[in-house]
Design a protein around this motif. Structure first.
Motif, mmCIF file in Angstrom:
data_model
loop_
_atom_site.group_PDB
_atom_site.id
_atom_site.type_symbol
_atom_site.label_atom_id
_atom_site.label_comp_id
_atom_site.label_asym_id
_atom_site.label_seq_id
_atom_site.Cartn_x
_atom_site.Cartn_y
_atom_site.Cartn_z
ATOM 1 N N PRO A 67 6.911 -1.477 9.398
ATOM 2 C CA PRO A 67 7.531 -2.623 9.408
ATOM 3 C C PRO A 67 6.785 -3.951 9.726
ATOM 4 C CG PRO A 67 7.779 -1.863 11.504
ATOM 5 C CD PRO A 67 6.930 -0.660 10.401
ATOM 6 N N LEU A 68 5.360 -3.703 10.030
ATOM 7 C CA LEU A 68 4.708 -4.844 10.306
ATOM 8 C C LEU A 68 3.911 -5.386 9.086
ATOM 9 C CD1 LEU A 68 3.095 -3.906 13.855
ATOM 10 C CD2 LEU A 68 4.835 -5.695 13.231
ATOM 11 N N VAL A 69 3.495 -4.491 8.224
ATOM 12 C CA VAL A 69 2.608 -4.854 7.100
ATOM 13 C C VAL A 69 3.488 -6.161 6.168
ATOM 14 C CG1 VAL A 69 1.877 -4.346 4.758
ATOM 15 C CG2 VAL A 69 1.206 -3.098 6.840
ATOM 16 N N PRO A 70 5.002 -5.728 5.795
ATOM 17 C CA PRO A 70 5.653 -6.745 5.111
ATOM 18 C C PRO A 70 5.866 -7.777 5.880
ATOM 19 C CG PRO A 70 6.766 -4.504 5.116
ATOM 20 C CD PRO A 70 5.453 -4.359 6.032
ATOM 21 N N VAL A 71 6.168 -7.789 7.255
ATOM 22 C CA VAL A 71 6.260 -9.044 7.818
ATOM 23 C C VAL A 71 4.911 -9.829 7.756
ATOM 24 C CG1 VAL A 71 6.620 -9.975 10.324
ATOM 25 C CG2 VAL A 71 7.865 -8.094 9.390
ATOM 26 N N LEU A 72 3.837 -9.357 7.940
ATOM 27 C CA LEU A 72 2.535 -10.241 8.142
ATOM 28 C C LEU A 72 1.981 -10.522 6.815
ATOM 29 C CD1 LEU A 72 0.495 -7.727 10.535
ATOM 30 C CD2 LEU A 72 1.593 -9.969 11.090
ATOM 31 N N VAL A 73 2.617 -9.907 5.472
ATOM 32 C CA VAL A 73 1.807 -10.442 4.333
ATOM 33 C C VAL A 73 3.132 -11.360 3.657
ATOM 34 C CG1 VAL A 73 0.848 -8.392 3.805
ATOM 35 C CG2 VAL A 73 3.184 -8.661 3.083
ATOM 36 N N GLY A 74 3.980 -11.620 4.248
ATOM 37 C CA GLY A 74 5.003 -12.710 3.651
ATOM 38 C C GLY A 74 5.388 -12.402 2.407
ATOM 39 N N LYS A 75 5.122 -13.537 1.422
ATOM 40 C CA LYS A 75 5.792 -13.644 0.161
ATOM 41 C C LYS A 75 4.759 -13.026 -0.978
ATOM 42 C CE LYS A 75 8.968 -16.229 -1.188
ATOM 43 N NZ LYS A 75 9.793 -17.634 -1.617
ATOM 44 N N ILE A 76 3.730 -12.383 -0.469
ATOM 45 C CA ILE A 76 2.696 -12.043 -1.393
ATOM 46 C C ILE A 76 3.233 -10.975 -2.425
ATOM 47 C CG2 ILE A 76 1.956 -10.091 0.114
ATOM 48 C CD1 ILE A 76 -0.755 -10.354 -1.135
ATOM 49 N N LEU A 85 -3.262 -2.090 -0.847
ATOM 50 C CA LEU A 85 -2.948 -0.821 0.017
ATOM 51 C C LEU A 85 -4.012 0.301 -0.419
ATOM 52 C CD1 LEU A 85 0.459 -1.664 1.407
ATOM 53 C CD2 LEU A 85 -1.539 -1.599 2.770
ATOM 54 N N MET A 86 -3.711 0.373 -1.804
ATOM 55 C CA MET A 86 -4.433 1.522 -2.377
ATOM 56 C C MET A 86 -5.785 1.384 -2.270
ATOM 57 S SD MET A 86 -4.046 4.471 -3.365
ATOM 58 C CE MET A 86 -2.244 4.513 -3.262
ATOM 59 N N GLY A 87 -6.338 0.050 -2.400
ATOM 60 C CA GLY A 87 -7.968 -0.021 -2.287
ATOM 61 C C GLY A 87 -8.052 0.222 -0.838
ATOM 62 N N LEU A 88 -7.361 -0.298 0.102
ATOM 63 C CA LEU A 88 -7.767 0.462 1.587
ATOM 64 C C LEU A 88 -7.817 1.672 1.684
ATOM 65 C CD1 LEU A 88 -8.094 -0.488 4.450
ATOM 66 C CD2 LEU A 88 -5.647 -0.335 4.665
ATOM 67 N N GLY A 113 -3.728 5.403 7.752
ATOM 68 C CA GLY A 113 -2.410 5.089 8.579
ATOM 69 C C GLY A 113 -1.530 3.891 7.981
ATOM 70 N N VAL A 114 -2.654 2.669 8.139
ATOM 71 C CA VAL A 114 -2.091 1.481 7.647
ATOM 72 C C VAL A 114 -1.777 1.398 6.325
ATOM 73 C CG1 VAL A 114 -2.649 -1.100 7.369
ATOM 74 C CG2 VAL A 114 -3.560 0.180 9.352
ATOM 75 N N ALA A 115 -2.512 2.001 5.246
ATOM 76 C CA ALA A 115 -2.329 1.972 4.143
ATOM 77 C C ALA A 115 -1.002 2.996 3.705
ATOM 78 C CB ALA A 115 -3.516 2.661 3.351
ATOM 79 N N ILE A 116 -0.803 4.412 4.493
ATOM 80 C CA ILE A 116 0.365 4.932 4.332
ATOM 81 C C ILE A 116 1.436 4.120 4.663
ATOM 82 C CG2 ILE A 116 1.691 6.942 5.260
ATOM 83 C CD1 ILE A 116 -1.084 8.189 5.650
ATOM 84 N N GLY A 117 1.696 3.583 5.749
ATOM 85 C CA GLY A 117 2.862 2.710 6.458
ATOM 86 C C GLY A 117 3.373 1.750 5.513
ATOM 87 N N GLY A 118 2.383 1.019 4.879
ATOM 88 C CA GLY A 118 2.462 -0.328 4.257
ATOM 89 C C GLY A 118 2.779 0.133 2.759
ATOM 90 N N PHE A 119 2.288 1.001 2.192
ATOM 91 C CA PHE A 119 2.509 1.455 0.820
ATOM 92 C C PHE A 119 4.028 2.177 0.617
ATOM 93 C CE2 PHE A 119 2.374 3.857 -3.014
ATOM 94 C CZ PHE A 119 1.510 3.178 -3.855
ATOM 95 N N TRP A 120 4.348 2.843 1.581
ATOM 96 C CA TRP A 120 5.445 3.711 1.652
ATOM 97 C C TRP A 120 6.623 2.902 1.756
ATOM 98 C CZ3 TRP A 120 5.949 9.089 4.410
ATOM 99 C CH2 TRP A 120 7.268 9.587 3.821
#
Length: 391
Positions: A67-76, A85-88, A113-120
């Motif tokens: 939930p946090l990654v989509p919030v933090l990246v805004g409208k990117i 995220l795949m680069g990470l 874990g950050v990459a997994i949660g954000g990508f998924w």
């Protein structure tokens, strides 16, 4: 002669396949250390329990990141986000392979874990943006086919590489594969502009939606129940069913193959009978697990129930993701982010609950607990029978 429309449709399915390859890699990366605990512990002079944090840490972080990654990246642009995220993931697995000590290894696993949660969280609802509406269930099944494929091929092959070469080579191979996926995403994903940023308020608003609430509850009960029992499937097969330990690996391979089949069966049925499909999955899982202490006490019974278990559980990801999409068609990213968070958190909670009960009660106790949780999930799903979006 191929028309422009045919080429566009073909390119969209190639994009779906690239995202599926991404989910395959994510689940492989998350679960790979399960087969490498002993060599990692020996190389870094740590206990297997401490090495087990390589699995626990990314699961918990993924639950927070979803939930946090989509919030933090805004409208990117979501295409750029998935590539980043795949680069990470590429760098984190490379860091895991090169880590000279335990703290740096765990730090690298946190980044995984950050990459997994954000990508998924983004990929889970991506089918609606890549293919026409009638084909969304099929595309979702392909994307989540990567999950089943990871259980069948990814983790066993990674463990084999770790055994034949070294655990560092296994993590290095993951890094190379992540780079391949990154290049594929750059090549085939179309621009995916975010209509509006995901905010904490929009996330919280999803709990006012009955379909989302029930989907979250059902996910929690199903995944917690499944992993509470499945984490200890090896002793169940050996001690309860009397199956030789050397057969456990091939049987779990069969479980994974059955799961891949179940994933695509669910993908074919949710388009027309979503509510009924999810209800049948929850009920069938509950009955299968509860039958183990009764009908699984023989070799044949244990093997048969394991295959049925794999077949049914294989449809969980596709059907529940489709449930969330149907429940919140105007807020797919938010609903998907919450679902991924609960899914990953439930994996850890299920394993923790199972371990606690196994230490205190006979092995059958964990099967009874899991069966009850799964049947409660079916009851929760049944209450949404009048929701028109979920029929």
């Amino acid at each position: 002669m191929t028309t422009g429309r045919d080429a566009t449709a073909r390119n969209r399915w190639i994009a779906v396949s690239a995202v599926a390859f991404g989910t395959f890699l994510l689940v492989t990366a998350e679960q790979l250390p399960i087969g490498l605990l002993t060599p990692v512990g020996s190389a870094l002079s740590i206990s297997e329990g401490a090495a087990g944090l390589m699995v626990t840490a990314p699961s918990i972080v993924a639950a927070l990141a979803a939930p946090l990654v989509p919030v933090l990246v805004g409208k990117i642009n979501r295409r750029l986000l998935l590539v980043a995220l795949m680069g990470l993931m590429t760098l984190a697995n490379l860091a895991s392979a090169l880590a000279p000590n335990y703290p740096l290894l765990i730090t690298a696993r946190v980044l995984v874990g950050v990459a997994i949660g954000g990508f998924w969280a983004i990929a889970g609802g991506l089918a609606v943006r890549l293919v026409p509406a009638p084909l969304v269930p099929r595309a979702t099944a392909i994307i989540f086919g990567g999950v089943g494929a990871a259980n069948v091929f990814g983790v066993p092959l990674g463990t084999l590489v770790g055994g034949l070469a070294s655990w560092r080579i296994a993590f290095g191979a993951l890094s190379v594969l992540a780079l391949v996926v990154l290049v594929a995403l750059v090549a085939v994903l179309p621009p995916l502009a975010a209509d509006q940023p995901v905010g904490l308020r929009r996330l919280a608003d999803q709990f006012r939606n009955q379909g989302v609430r029930i989907g979250i509850l059902a996910t929690f009960l199903i995944v917690t129940g499944h992993f509470a029992a499945y984490t200890f499937i090896s002793p169940v097969l050996q001690d309860l069913s009397g199956i030789d330990g050397q057969l456990v690996g091939p049987l779990l391979f069969g479980f994974g193959l059955a799961g891949v089949v179940g994933n695509f069966i669910a993908g074919a049925t949710v388009a027309k009978r979503l509510h009924r499909t999810v209800l049948i999955i929850a009920a069938a899982l509950g009955v299968t697990v509860l039958l183990y202490p009764i009908a699984g006490v023989t070799v044949a019974g244990g093997m048969t129930l394991l295959v049925v278990w794999g077949l049914v559980y294989g449809g969980v990801s596709t059907s529940l993701q489709t449930w969330m999409i149907r429940s919140a068609p105007q807020a797919i990213e938010e609903a998907s982010a919450l679902w991924v968070a609960v899914f990953n958190l439930s994996i850890g909670l299920g394993a923790l609950a199972g371990g606690t009960i196994v230490d205190a009660l006979p092995l059958e106790g964990i099967l009874w607990l899991a069966g009850v949780l799964l049947l409660l999930a079916g009851l929760a799903v049944w209450t949404a029978r009048r929701n028109a979006n979920l029929r």
